[in-house]
Design an enzyme around this catalytic site. Structure first.
Site, PDB file in Angstrom:
ATOM      1  N   GLU A 189       4.675  17.001  18.585  1.00 27.21           N
ATOM      2  CA  GLU A 189       5.744  18.119  18.233  1.00 27.21           C
ATOM      3  C   GLU A 189       5.568  19.023  19.448  1.00 27.21           C
ATOM      4  OE1 GLU A 189       3.811  18.557  13.442  1.00 27.21           O
ATOM      5  OE2 GLU A 189       3.418  20.101  14.994  1.00 27.21           O
ATOM      6  N   HIS A 205       4.504  23.286  11.911  1.00 33.07           N
ATOM      7  CA  HIS A 205       3.239  23.655  11.958  1.00 33.07           C
ATOM      8  C   HIS A 205       2.780  24.883  12.650  1.00 33.07           C
ATOM      9  CE1 HIS A 205       2.757  18.960  11.020  1.00 33.07           C
ATOM     10  NE2 HIS A 205       2.154  19.919   9.972  1.00 33.07           N
ATOM     11  N   LEU A 250       6.170  12.182  28.783  1.00 28.58           N
ATOM     12  CA  LEU A 250       5.703  11.028  28.279  1.00 28.58           C
ATOM     13  C   LEU A 250       6.741   9.689  28.628  1.00 28.58           C
ATOM     14  CD1 LEU A 250       5.192  12.311  24.592  1.00 28.58           C
ATOM     15  CD2 LEU A 250       3.498  11.057  25.856  1.00 28.58           C
ATOM     16  N   GLY A 265       5.464   6.496  31.497  1.00 29.80           N
ATOM     17  CA  GLY A 265       5.325   4.968  31.346  1.00 29.80           C
ATOM     18  C   GLY A 265       5.405   4.597  29.820  1.00 29.80           C
ATOM     19  N   ALA A 266       5.241   5.714  28.929  1.00 21.94           N
ATOM     20  CA  ALA A 266       4.886   5.263  27.541  1.00 21.94           C
ATOM     21  C   ALA A 266       6.594   5.036  27.150  1.00 21.94           C
ATOM     22  CB  ALA A 266       4.678   6.796  26.834  1.00 21.94           C
ATOM     23  N   VAL A 272       9.260   6.027  24.554  1.00 23.81           N
ATOM     24  CA  VAL A 272       9.600   7.028  23.852  1.00 23.81           C
ATOM     25  C   VAL A 272      10.949   6.779  23.044  1.00 23.81           C
ATOM     26  CG1 VAL A 272       9.819   9.667  23.816  1.00 23.81           C
ATOM     27  CG2 VAL A 272       8.553   8.415  25.475  1.00 23.81           C
ATOM     28  N   PRO A 273      10.977   6.500  21.817  1.00 25.12           N
ATOM     29  CA  PRO A 273      12.334   6.622  21.490  1.00 25.12           C
ATOM     30  C   PRO A 273      13.110   7.579  21.249  1.00 25.12           C
ATOM     31  CG  PRO A 273      10.682   5.259  20.098  1.00 25.12           C
ATOM     32  CD  PRO A 273       9.997   6.182  21.001  1.00 25.12           C
TER      33      PRO A 273
END
Lengths: 608, 398
Positions: free
Chosen positions: A231, A273, A293, A297-298, A300-301
């Protein structure tokens, strides 16, 4: 394998109702994986010393409640984890108590609205002790096939639908409780399911962040990939990105971040939140996190919706490279099921139940009571009256208008007989002693018996016996004298032939004026003619008259005392409320009303 | 975070020994007149009059007036009270004493993950924006207090010297004490000025407190202000009042001009739904959220407000797979409000899109689906439809 919540986790739950509810959900999970409940104790000072009953499959297990964590862990040294379900104002102290207990290694807090400072202090204290403090506002932790902490995963059907009865290959970390469940579902449909899913809570400064759990997942060889639902706000996602990008990691990382809408909303308008707040200088935006991110290398759509296909692609790659063996789905018949409740089983036509009681008079299962099948409101609207209800409930029939009138008159004539008679006097004494309505009236009721008001049934029985056996009055009196004794319904304490009972005259006069057959009443009046000549107070009394009339109109003998009890209840309630209204004082009998026939005062002999 | 208006914010600073100008908050000209009779400073000093409302750019709107004498101040009070700025009516005005000064400084304290950052610079007032790199920061770990030597190093690094250095160190110590004890999340004092007597005075402050800590601050009798540069609307206030009463939560923020109404469940999912609308080029009419298994009547109130938003074309009743929020029960509340809104003609031409999972989802979704028979333009999907696909469908339907 799994992290944080494992097969070796033993739990103490701090809190009341919400904690008990969580224990029930945890018990459902344990039942699903065929393991005993892993909640050892509750800590909840108001109920200390009692137990909470938790349904585990087909059994009820009693879990003890303690005043303090120390008492709980002393009695159950296997406890290593605490779940905090106490209010925000006391959550800090309760959590500190748990963290300071040497048995406890991890504390997860569901409580929402905990002051930020408290959460930060708890996080620092836990880190100092080398323990885990998860939350606040955490939905809980679940490790497939091993352990559930809290209500994460939802209802039983959802646990099964999400294949939580056996481990998969994906770890999940979310701030949002609802989205944790969503991701668990997605992992079970697009891949082979999860190892462990953790809700870290949506507050600004959760006690444990993504990085701590990523490190744990990295060491858990069963976990091949981790999904993070991020978030806007704070820097937890950036720190996760930094960790992931720092060196080659064994696990794959997938992530989405919410809050892009902030870019096109009026300035300063924030929502979601508590922790979902951009910094004052715009740091912590969804875009900054997403970019960080991606750079690390993550996977991430761009949208939440694209996460499912991304998880699927990752899973297929893992299968292709041989890191994951696909798990065959269980056949429908093999899926875990909760035992049905008796209601559910009955609804499904699966059980035959021998009823405990049988009723032939009424049915309360609908939206209003049915008397002999007639809805009460419809009886009212059709003009029926209380005597008809008596007929329905006491004799399973709708009495005629004429019969109803007789019943009404009987009740009106017997409703009260002043304060001096046994029943009313007892009620008055009880009322003066401060006894409540139902008990005082019940005390008066106890007086109704063979000598006071309770002769109606017996009188009816013997008059009916005489008629059924076609006895003459002489035969009847001889039979009674030989086998029974005085004739019930005949004789009065104060009334006599010369001083007749007006109530009897009234009732007899009315019934005789109707064009109906009254064999029992006629017989009773014949009996009176004989007995009254023997002694002038041996007249047909009100009990006997009622009895004969009621048998004449067809009421069963066993119901007859009921007419007197019902009528006199009206009077007794009147006497009780009368004394209450006057705030009457305690009364006692005057000694001059007692004949003291006991021995005079004398010397006590020495004890032998 | 909960924003506190200037008056109560100044009150908290004074409570912890920080000098502020004298001030009064008034709601009528009469009240101001009464106060001017008993307060010497109102008669003798130059005065500043400001609208005491959660409004941005008060200067531009002419809602800040400086250098006034009593008569001019009275005129300003009269002029400002009751003035309407869009949907907001000015109900309070703060009148404070102008402080003669030469130097303007900047001081602030901010909650961080690890504790509190205390910040200070000699570049106060409007200068701080362009001199952000000159701001010196002291990170104080949670549970610790800054040492005198750390503070004096901080002010020296910031360029304070001699007497003013020790005064500023003392000032920051008070600021920190106030911050810690009042469960603050952000306090920015800009400017801090050195008055003619050589005292540091907090001239203006932004104060954000931790609303969750209210239970331990009995003297927080003031109400919190909206943080987005406008006051709360009547509908928002009514939903907040319900939220304060119930288990779980219901939230509403209105966004004028939008046509996609939001009624999703969950603090996390609700933002993804908003993102999806914005990503497809839609215009949000509101933000809303319900979670934590709130009672059906609370969700009903929220739904009534959402249905009443002007000019809406779609309502997005989205949600993830709930853990413990009862779908049947909460949908019951939504359905009640939908029926009422339909009878009032509020749903004419409005398409409703539903996606949800969780406890009693089958019954809840079936009840929503049954609304089709009552003439609702409603489209209901279960957990098998990905979370935000209903937004895509709504936007495609136009």
């Amino acid at each position: 394998m799994s992290i944080l919540a494992t097969k070796d986790t033993h739990v103490v739950i701090q809190g009341g109702v919400a904690g008990v509810n969580a224990a029930r959900r945890m018990a459902e999970f344990r039942y699903m994986i065929k393991q005993p409940l892993n909640v050892s104790a509750f800590v909840y000072p108001p109920d200390a010393g009692k137990t909470n009953e938790i349904v585990c499959g087909t059994e009820l297990v009693a879990i003890p409640i303690y005043r303090t964590i120390a008492e709980a862990t002393a009695a159950h040294p296997e406890i290593n984890t605490s779940l905090v379900y106490i209010g925000a104002d006391r959550a800090y102290a309760g959590t500190m108590e748990a963290l300071d207990d040497p048995h406890i290694k991890a504390v997860s807090m569901i409580t929402e609205g905990v002051p930020e400072k408290d959460a930060k202090l708890l996080g620092k204290h836990a880190r100092k002790l080398g323990k885990i403090f998860n939350g606040p506002s955490s939905i809980g932790v679940v490790s497939a096939g091993e352990c559930r902490l809290g209500v994460i995963g939802g209802a039983f059907d959802n646990l099964v639908a999400c294949k939580l009865y056996r481990p998969g290959s994906f770890g999940v970390i979310t701030k949002s409780g609802g989205l944790s469940n969503e991701i668990i579902w997605i992992c079970s449909q697009f891949a082979d399911g999860i190892t462990t899913a953790i809700g870290i809570g949506g507050d600004a400064y959760p006690g444990t962040d993504y990085v701590s759990y990523l490190e744990m997942f990295e060491k858990d060889t069963q976990t091949k990939a981790v999904v993070i639902v991020g978030e806007m706000g704070g820097d937890l996602e950036e720190r996760a990105a930094e960790w992931f990008g720092a060196k080659k990691r064994r696990i794959k990382l997938l992530s989405v971040v919410s809050g892009f809408c902030q870019e096109s909303l009026p300035k300063g308008m924030k929502f979601g939140h508590a922790g979902a707040k951009e910094g004052l200088k715009g740091e912590g935006s969804a875009r900054a996190k997403s970019d960080a991110l991606k750079k690390s290398g993550a996977i991430v759509p761009d949208t939440f919706g694209a996460l499912g296909p991304a998880i699927k692609a990752t899973y297929e790659e893992l299968v292709k490279s041989g890191q994951v063996q696909p798990i065959p789905d269980l056949a429908e018949a093999e899926l875990p099921r909760l035992p049905k409740t008796i209601e559910e089983a009955k609804k499904d036509g699966e059980v035959l139940i021998a009823p405990l009681i049988r009723t032939t008079i009424s049915d309360d299962r609908g939206d209003e009571p049915l008397y002999q099948g007639y809805p009460a409101s419809e009886l009212i609207n059709a003009g029926y009256d209380i005597p008809h209800i008596i007929g329905l409930l006491w004799d399973n029939r709708l009495v005629s208008k004429q019969e109803a009138e007789i019943i009404k008159r009987i009740i009106m004539l017997s409703a009260d007989h002043g304060p001096c008679v046994s029943g009313a006097l007892t009620t008055v004494i009880a009322a003066c002693a401060g006894i409540g309505l139902s008990q005082a009236v019940a005390a008066g009721m106890i007086m109704i018996g063979p000598r006071f008001g309770g002769a109606v049934t017996d009188a009816g029985r013997w008059f009916k016996y005489a008629i059924d056996n076609k006895m003459t009055v002489d035969d009847f009196l001889a039979y009674m004298k030989k086998n029974v004794g005085p004739v019930p319904g005949i004789g009065h304490r104060v009334k006599s032939l010369r001083n007749p009972d007006k109530r009897v005259k009234e009732l007899v006069g009315y019934v005789k004026s109707l064009n109906i057959k009254t064999p029992h009443l006629d017989f009773a009046l014949e009996v009176e003619k004989i007995t009254a000549t023997k002694k002038d107070n041996l007249i047909l009394n009100v009990d006997g008259t009622m009895a004969a009339v009621l048998v004449d109109i067809g009421f069963p003998v066993d119901s007859l005392n009921g007419f007197f009890i019902l009528a006199r209840t009206i009077g007794m309630i009147g006497h009780w409320t009368d004394q209450k209204r006057q705030s009457s004082r305690l009364i006692r009998l005057f000694d001059y009303l007692v004949n003291y026939a006991s021995p005079k005062r004398r010397e006590v002999p020495p004890l032998k | 975070m909960a924003k506190v208006l200037e008056g109560p914010g100044m009150g908290l600073l004074r409570k912890w020994g920080i000098q502020t100008p004298n001030y009064v908050v008034v709601t009528s000209v009469d009240e101001f007149e009464q106060l001017s009779k008993v307060n010497d400073w109102l008669q003798k000093s130059k005065l500043v009059v400001k609208a005491h409302e959660a409004l941005g750019s008060r200067f531009k709107l002419g809602l800040v007036k400086v250098g006034l004498d009593l008569a001019a101040a009275k005129a300003a009070v009269k002029e400002m009270l009751g003035r309407k700025i869009e949907s907001i009516t000015i109900k309070e005005v703060i009148v404070s004493e102008a402080i003669d000064h030469k130097e303007e400084y900047y001081a602030s304290a901010k909650s961080t993950r690890d504790g509190v950052d205390v910040m200070v610079t000699t570049y106060g007032g409007v200068e701080v924006e362009s001199n952000w790199d000159k701001v010196q920061k002291l990170a104080v770990e949670i549970g610790e207090v800054p040492t005198d030597s750390a503070l004096s190093k901080l002010v020296k690094d910031a360029g304070f010297t001699g007497d003013s250095a020790s005064k500023m160190a003392e000032f920051l110590k008070k600021l920190f004490t106030c911050f810690e004890n009042e469960d603050a999340q952000y306090v920015e004092i800009n400017p801090v000025v050195l008055d003619t007597k050589g005292n540091l005075v907090a001239l203006d402050a932004v104060t954000l407190l931790d609303g969750d800590a209210k239970f331990r601050h009995k003297d927080w009798t003031f109400s919190f202000a909206a943080e987005f540069g406008r006051s709360y609307t009547k509908n928002e206030e009514e939903v907040m009042a319900v939220d304060a009463k119930v288990k779980g939560s219901v939230k509403l923020i209105e966004i004028p001009g939008g046509n996609i109404a939001m009624l999703p469940a969950g603090g996390g999912a609700s933002v993804y739904y908003s993102d999806a609308v914005v990503a497809r080029g839609g215009k949000l009419a509101n933000y809303a959220e319900y979670s934590g298994d709130p009672p059906d009547w609370a969700v009903e109130v929220l739904t009534e407000k959402v249905c009443s938003l002007p000019g809406i074309k779609h309502i997005i009743v989205g949600g993830a797979i709930a853990n413990f929020t009862d779908v049947k029960k909460t949908f019951g509340g939504i359905i009640n409000a939908f029926r009422k809104a339909k009878a009032e003609g509020k749903l004419d031409g409005v398409k409703i899109w539903v996606r949800r999972g969780g406890p009693n989802e089958l019954q809840g979704l079936a009840a929503m689906r049954a609304l089709q028979d009552e003439g609702f333009d409603i489209h209901v999907f279960d957990r098998k439809t990905p979370l935000t696909d209903i937004v895509d469908m709504a936007m495609a339907a136009k």
